[in-house]
Each structure stands twice: as structure tokens, then as C-alpha cells.
Motif scaffolding. Structure first.
Motif, PDB file in Angstrom:
ATOM      1  N   SER A   3      17.825  28.929  11.294  1.00 40.77           N
ATOM      2  CA  SER A   3      17.194  30.383  11.512  1.00 40.77           C
ATOM      3  C   SER A   3      17.698  30.993  10.641  1.00 40.77           C
ATOM      4  CB  SER A   3      17.535  30.661  12.783  1.00 40.77           C
ATOM      5  OG  SER A   3      18.750  30.900  13.178  1.00 40.77           O
ATOM      6  N   LEU A   4      17.059  32.201  10.182  1.00 39.72           N
ATOM      7  CA  LEU A   4      17.407  33.345   9.456  1.00 39.72           C
ATOM      8  C   LEU A   4      17.358  34.771  10.199  1.00 39.72           C
ATOM      9  CD1 LEU A   4      15.271  32.633   6.302  1.00 39.72           C
ATOM     10  CD2 LEU A   4      17.617  32.413   6.584  1.00 39.72           C
ATOM     11  N   PHE A   5      18.236  35.585   9.686  1.00 47.42           N
ATOM     12  CA  PHE A   5      18.085  37.211  10.146  1.00 47.42           C
ATOM     13  C   PHE A   5      17.193  37.959   9.290  1.00 47.42           C
ATOM     14  CE2 PHE A   5      21.729  35.294  12.096  1.00 47.42           C
ATOM     15  CZ  PHE A   5      21.601  35.563  13.438  1.00 47.42           C
ATOM     16  N   ALA A   6      16.680  38.852   9.991  1.00 48.21           N
ATOM     17  CA  ALA A   6      16.129  39.860   9.252  1.00 48.21           C
ATOM     18  C   ALA A   6      16.443  41.388   9.705  1.00 48.21           C
ATOM     19  CB  ALA A   6      14.506  39.963   9.311  1.00 48.21           C
ATOM     20  N   LEU A   7      16.469  42.517   8.962  1.00 52.37           N
ATOM     21  CA  LEU A   7      16.951  43.564   9.543  1.00 52.37           C
ATOM     22  C   LEU A   7      15.953  44.643   8.994  1.00 52.37           C
ATOM     23  CD1 LEU A   7      18.789  45.762  10.575  1.00 52.37           C
ATOM     24  CD2 LEU A   7      19.594  46.333   8.288  1.00 52.37           C
ATOM     25  N   LEU A   8      15.348  45.126  10.058  1.00 53.53           N
ATOM     26  CA  LEU A   8      14.114  46.258   9.893  1.00 53.53           C
ATOM     27  C   LEU A   8      14.927  47.619  10.067  1.00 53.53           C
ATOM     28  CD1 LEU A   8      10.838  46.287  11.159  1.00 53.53           C
ATOM     29  CD2 LEU A   8      12.288  48.105  11.947  1.00 53.53           C
ATOM     30  N   GLU A  99      16.915  42.423  18.406  1.00 52.35           N
ATOM     31  CA  GLU A  99      17.908  43.230  18.960  1.00 52.35           C
ATOM     32  C   GLU A  99      17.741  44.490  18.249  1.00 52.35           C
ATOM     33  OE1 GLU A  99      21.669  41.845  17.358  1.00 52.35           O
ATOM     34  OE2 GLU A  99      22.785  43.818  17.729  1.00 52.35           O
ATOM     35  N   VAL A 100      17.497  45.672  19.056  1.00 49.56           N
ATOM     36  CA  VAL A 100      17.461  47.053  18.925  1.00 49.56           C
ATOM     37  C   VAL A 100      18.987  47.443  18.524  1.00 49.56           C
ATOM     38  CG1 VAL A 100      16.780  49.334  19.454  1.00 49.56           C
ATOM     39  CG2 VAL A 100      15.479  47.309  20.123  1.00 49.56           C
ATOM     40  N   TYR A 101      19.501  47.648  17.232  1.00 47.95           N
ATOM     41  CA  TYR A 101      20.875  47.936  16.821  1.00 47.95           C
ATOM     42  C   TYR A 101      20.917  49.385  16.822  1.00 47.95           C
ATOM     43  CZ  TYR A 101      24.912  48.033  14.043  1.00 47.95           C
ATOM     44  OH  TYR A 101      25.994  48.180  13.653  1.00 47.95           O
ATOM     45  N   ILE A 103      18.970  53.581  16.512  1.00 49.98           N
ATOM     46  CA  ILE A 103      17.676  54.494  16.903  1.00 49.98           C
ATOM     47  C   ILE A 103      16.618  53.857  15.730  1.00 49.98           C
ATOM     48  CG2 ILE A 103      18.210  56.273  15.470  1.00 49.98           C
ATOM     49  CD1 ILE A 103      16.850  58.110  17.657  1.00 49.98           C
ATOM     50  N   ASP A 104      17.067  53.566  14.697  1.00 45.47           N
ATOM     51  CA  ASP A 104      16.149  53.109  13.315  1.00 45.47           C
ATOM     52  C   ASP A 104      16.227  51.832  12.736  1.00 45.47           C
ATOM     53  OD1 ASP A 104      18.539  53.703  12.301  1.00 45.47           O
ATOM     54  OD2 ASP A 104      17.701  55.166  10.818  1.00 45.47           O
ATOM     55  N   GLU A 105      16.945  50.873  13.494  1.00 42.07           N
ATOM     56  CA  GLU A 105      17.192  49.626  12.991  1.00 42.07           C
ATOM     57  C   GLU A 105      17.231  48.680  14.348  1.00 42.07           C
ATOM     58  OE1 GLU A 105      20.728  49.657   9.781  1.00 42.07           O
ATOM     59  OE2 GLU A 105      21.375  50.744  11.353  1.00 42.07           O
ATOM     60  N   ALA A 106      16.847  47.430  13.607  1.00 51.10           N
ATOM     61  CA  ALA A 106      16.756  46.248  14.403  1.00 51.10           C
ATOM     62  C   ALA A 106      16.866  44.845  13.844  1.00 51.10           C
ATOM     63  CB  ALA A 106      15.299  46.223  15.417  1.00 51.10           C
ATOM     64  N   PHE A 107      17.504  44.063  14.359  1.00 51.35           N
ATOM     65  CA  PHE A 107      17.862  42.680  13.842  1.00 51.35           C
ATOM     66  C   PHE A 107      16.578  41.830  14.586  1.00 51.35           C
ATOM     67  CE2 PHE A 107      22.039  44.319  12.869  1.00 51.35           C
ATOM     68  CZ  PHE A 107      22.210  43.737  11.754  1.00 51.35           C
ATOM     69  N   ILE A 108      16.173  40.982  14.013  1.00 48.73           N
ATOM     70  CA  ILE A 108      15.181  39.961  14.007  1.00 48.73           C
ATOM     71  C   ILE A 108      15.773  38.550  13.981  1.00 48.73           C
ATOM     72  CG2 ILE A 108      12.767  39.297  14.079  1.00 48.73           C
ATOM     73  CD1 ILE A 108      12.139  41.803  12.537  1.00 48.73           C
ATOM     74  N   ARG A 109      15.689  37.498  14.698  1.00 50.32           N
ATOM     75  CA  ARG A 109      16.018  36.167  14.413  1.00 50.32           C
ATOM     76  C   ARG A 109      14.773  35.137  14.182  1.00 50.32           C
ATOM     77  NH1 ARG A 109      20.241  33.940  18.104  1.00 50.32           N
ATOM     78  NH2 ARG A 109      18.674  33.783  19.700  1.00 50.32           N
ATOM     79  N   GLU A 239      22.031  39.812  19.662  1.00 51.99           N
ATOM     80  CA  GLU A 239      22.323  40.235  20.858  1.00 51.99           C
ATOM     81  C   GLU A 239      21.010  40.891  21.503  1.00 51.99           C
ATOM     82  OE1 GLU A 239      25.510  42.931  20.639  1.00 51.99           O
ATOM     83  OE2 GLU A 239      26.957  41.511  20.094  1.00 51.99           O
ATOM     84  N   GLU A 240      20.327  40.110  22.432  1.00 53.64           N
ATOM     85  CA  GLU A 240      19.044  40.513  22.828  1.00 53.64           C
ATOM     86  C   GLU A 240      19.303  41.422  23.971  1.00 53.64           C
ATOM     87  OE1 GLU A 240      15.970  37.475  22.936  1.00 53.64           O
ATOM     88  OE2 GLU A 240      17.491  36.397  22.226  1.00 53.64           O
TER      89      GLU A 240
END
Length: 423
Positions: A3-8, A99-101, A103-109, A239-240
Motif C-alpha cells: 500500500s501507499l499513503f497520500a496526504l491531502l 484519517e482526518v489529521y 482541520i485542513d489535512e487528511a491521510f489516505i491509504r 489511524e481511522e
């Protein structure tokens, strides 16, 4: 499956929220101020190009802002929180593991796939969020969360990438890390960066090759995990579910000097009421309350004083009235005449779920309190904050923090809805 991670990351999020409801701000230099209009906490790219620094006190850079006609806004957290929720709801609909990290960032797997597929996916996510919420975002892909943070920064800074950048195993990650300062790595604060620099660890590449025992001794196990993450070995899982909170705080600097106990008590009651409301919204109770107050440490021409008091509550509670009583007792012990106070705040700690009840032989809980508090919260949620409040919180609130440049609460107040006129 690999898997990979993305940061939005939402681009200049607070500024983007202001621009969405005020299109005339497009391409204009814009800044947003902190509570009490104290410091600059968000800048548009145009404001950054003028050399306006993050965290700069407003009064210091006001002449520069006026000279360049920079548009200045007080922070509008009701608007930003609502817009954040909209962005995260769209993202949650598009991707199952989020994972909502912040107010303006979220990680995605994501399942590991080719660079071109990731680019198409990132472009699609960006387009959907922009179309449905009006907020521009950037996305970085990488094998670990730490590398995804660095990839996102490239996506944001280098416009030729179109807001999407992948830092993938087939790339020359080593060369990339040599151009990144160690202090720019996720989780490395200024003190840790100083320790690393003193040990001749100056770049992200140096950190990725640092001695594990030295890192564990000086930066704890988190520093070791960061080292492995920079090597492409994932150590920070998605961390979901949000981690349970251990404390909850509410405080603001005063908008005007406070010298009297009565005004200080009004402010303390207001913050305790707000903290209790948050506590109930999260279905928690508090076992301890801390109240603190302080003068303005930057006013060297005035006498200085700061103090705090912590009390254990007879029973864990989220009852506003009980918390106000305890805070009032603390304030009477702490308050000293002759000082000009800048801030009072409350911290609720020893939190536990509301369904866990530790009985006290000498305290008989009222069977109707929960129903009363639920009614209070429903009314304030339906008709707006402080529609119903405790009288001891005061009504004129001259001490209230300044928000002289606040935009309307476009999405959370019926009275401030945007008006559209057709001709």
C-alpha cells in the motif's frame, strides 16, 4: 497487498475559505489573524510573495499591510470548521481509508499502483473537492506518511506538478532528501532540529542514515520511527479512529485589559461553559479541572503575575453548573488585586466516557440534570451559540476577544447567509 499513503492538504485553507464566499479576493494578497487579531496565521501566495511572515504580530506589520493594500480578516473558526467538514465528507465518499489529521489535512491509504494511475486518481480527487466545496487542495503520494508530507509540499510549491506529486520507490528518493532540511521533516520541531544540527545531522537524508541508538536516546522512539519512514519503511499506521482525548481546554486572550474580579469571573464562566459543551458533545466527563490566569508578559512596564489551580471533582461530570462552582472557587484563590490580566483559561482532564460512572457515597446525582443539559445543548445548537447561557457569564462582555475584521458566518448562521441578487 502493498500500500501507499497520500496526504491531502487544503491550500492556504483559511484564506481559501474567505475567497470562496468573496470572489473579489482572487489574486489579491490576503492574510488571516489569530484570536484577538494578534498574529498572522494564514497567508495567500500573493501575501507570501510580499515577504509577510507567518506568526508576525499584526501591530508590527500593519504599516506594510496597508502599504500593499493587503486584505486582512479576523479568524472565523465557525466558517473554517464547517468548510473542513465538507471537504472531509467528500474525501470520505471518494476513498474508504481516510484519517482526518487536522482541520485542513487528511491521510489516505491506497493500494500500491503505478505513477500514472496515482496521478489520475489525485487529479480526480482534487477536481471533485474543488467542484463540490470550492477549496483547492494538493496531494502527495509516497510509501510512508512522513514521505507523503514531503511529497505534498512539492505538489504545493511546484506548480508544474498540477497539485499532485508522487515520491515513489522507483524515484531517486535519496537525492530528494538531500535537498530537505532535517527541521522540515514531519515531527521534527525546532528543539529536535537544534539537537540534530549539533550532531551534524542537517538534512532529511542525514536523518534517514542517523545512528539508531543516538536517535532513541535524544529523540525517543518517535525519532527512530521517523528515520525508518524516511527510508521508505512504514512505521506510522493510518489511524481511522481518533485517539481518545486526555484533556480539553478553552481559553482566549482578552480584547481589553481586565482588572476586576467580576469581569474575570464572567470570562472564566464563559470558557467553562464552552468546555463543558464540548465535553458533552464528545460524550465525555471530566475528573479534574484546572483554572489558570496570567498578565501580559510582553508588558514589561506592568507588574507580572501568573498562577493556576487544579481540583479533583467529587464525581466525574460534564455538568456546566458543577464545573462553574469549582472554577469559581479556584478563581477566588488565584485572583490578586492590582494586576492587569490578559488571559484566563480552563483545562478539563482525567476524561472518561460518559457511560462510565464512579459513584460517590456523599454525592447524590440529580435524575433530571442530564435531561436539562441535553435541552440546553439542543437549543443552542438550533438557535445559535449562547441563546441560553448562565447569567454569571455576563452579557456585555467588554473583555471579549477582538474580531474587528471577521467575515460573516456564511454557512452556520441564518442571519448571515450570502445574498444572491438576480437582475
Amino acid at each position: 497487498m502493498p500500500s501507499l499513503f497520500a496526504l491531502l492538504d487544503c491550500n492556504n485553507f483559511y484564506v481559501s475559505c474567505e475567497r470562496f464566499f468573496n470572489p473579489g479576493l482572487a489574486d489579491q494578497p490576503v492574510v488571516v489573524l489569530s484570536n484577538n487579531d494578534g498574529c498572522i496565521i494564514a497567508r495567500s501566495n500573493e501575501a507570501k510573495a510580499l515577504g509577510i511572515r507567518m506568526g508576525e504580530p499584526y501591530f508590527k506589520c500593519k504599516p506594510l499591510l496597508e502599504y500593499y493594500r493587503v486584505r486582512v480578516f479576523s479568524s472565523n473558526y465557525a466558517l473554517y470548521g464547517d468548510m473542513s467538514q465538507r471537504v472531509m465528507e467528500v474525501l470520505g465518499r471518494l476513498e474508504p481509508e481516510v484519517e482526518v489529521y487536522s482541520i485542513d489535512e487528511a491521510f489516505i491509504r491506497l493500494p500500491a499502483t503505478g505513477e500514472e494511475s496515482l496521478r489520475r486518481l489525485g487529479t480526480e480527487i482534487r477536481g471533485t473537492i474543488r467542484r463540490e466545496t470550492g477549496i483547492p487542495v494538493s496531494i502527495g503520494f509516497a510509501p510512508t506518511k512522513t514521505l507523503a508530507k514531503l511529497a505534498n509540499r512539492m505538489a504545493k510549491k511546484q506548480v508544474e506538478h498540477g497539485g499532485v506529486f508522487g515520491l515513489l520507490p522507483e524515484h531517486d528518493i535519496t537525492a530528494f532528501l538531500k535537498d530537505i532540511g532535517a527541521g522540515e521533516v514531519w515531527g521534527i520541531g525546532s528543539r529536535s532540529a537544534q539537537k540534530l544540527a549539533a550532531h551534524n545531522i542537517r538534512t532529511a537524508y542525514d536523518l534517514s542514515r542517523a545512528d539508531e541508538r543516538w536517535l532513541k536516546k535524544n529523540l525517543s522512539i518517535t525519532g527512530v520511527r521517523t528515520m525508518y519512514e524516511l527510508q521508505g519503511i512504514s512505521c506510522f499506521p493510518l489511524e481511522e479512529m481518533p485517539q481518545p482525548k486526555h484533556s480539553l481546554a478553552c481559553s482566549r486572550s482578552f480584547g481589553a485589559p481586565v482588572r476586576e474580579l467580576g469581569e474575570m469571573h464572567e470570562a472564566a464562566v464563559s470558557y467553562v461553559s464552552r468546555a463543558a459543551e464540548k465535553l458533552r458533545a464528545q460524550r465525555l466527563k471530566a475528573g479534574c479541572l484546572t483554572l489558570y490566569l496570567t498578565t501580559n508578559r510582553f508588558r514589561t512596564d506592568q507588574p507580572q503575575y501568573a498562577n493556576s489551580r487544579t481540583v479533583s471533582l467529587p464525581c466525574p461530570t460534564a455538568d456546566t453548573a458543577e464545573l462553574i462552582i469549582q472554577a469559581g472557587r479556584c478563581l477566588k484563590e488565584l485572583f490578586r488585586e492590582g494586576y492587569v490580566y490578559q488571559k484566563v483559561g480552563v483545562v478539563l482532564s482525567d476524561l472518561l466516557p460518559e457511560h462510565l460512572h464512579q459513584a460517590n457515597l456523599f454525592v447524590t446525582p440529580s435524575p433530571h440534570r442530564d435531561t436539562l443539559l441535553q435541552a440546553l445543548d439542543r437549543i443552542n445548537l438550533r438557535w445559535g451559540k449562547d441563546t441560553l447561557q448562565y447569567a454569571s457569564a455576563g452579557f456585555s462582555k467588554q473583555w471579549h476577544h477582538r474580531q474587528e475584521r471577521k467575515s460573516p458566518s456564511y454557512t452556520t448562521s441564518w442571519r448571515e447567509l450570502p445574498v444572491v441578487r438576480a437582475f
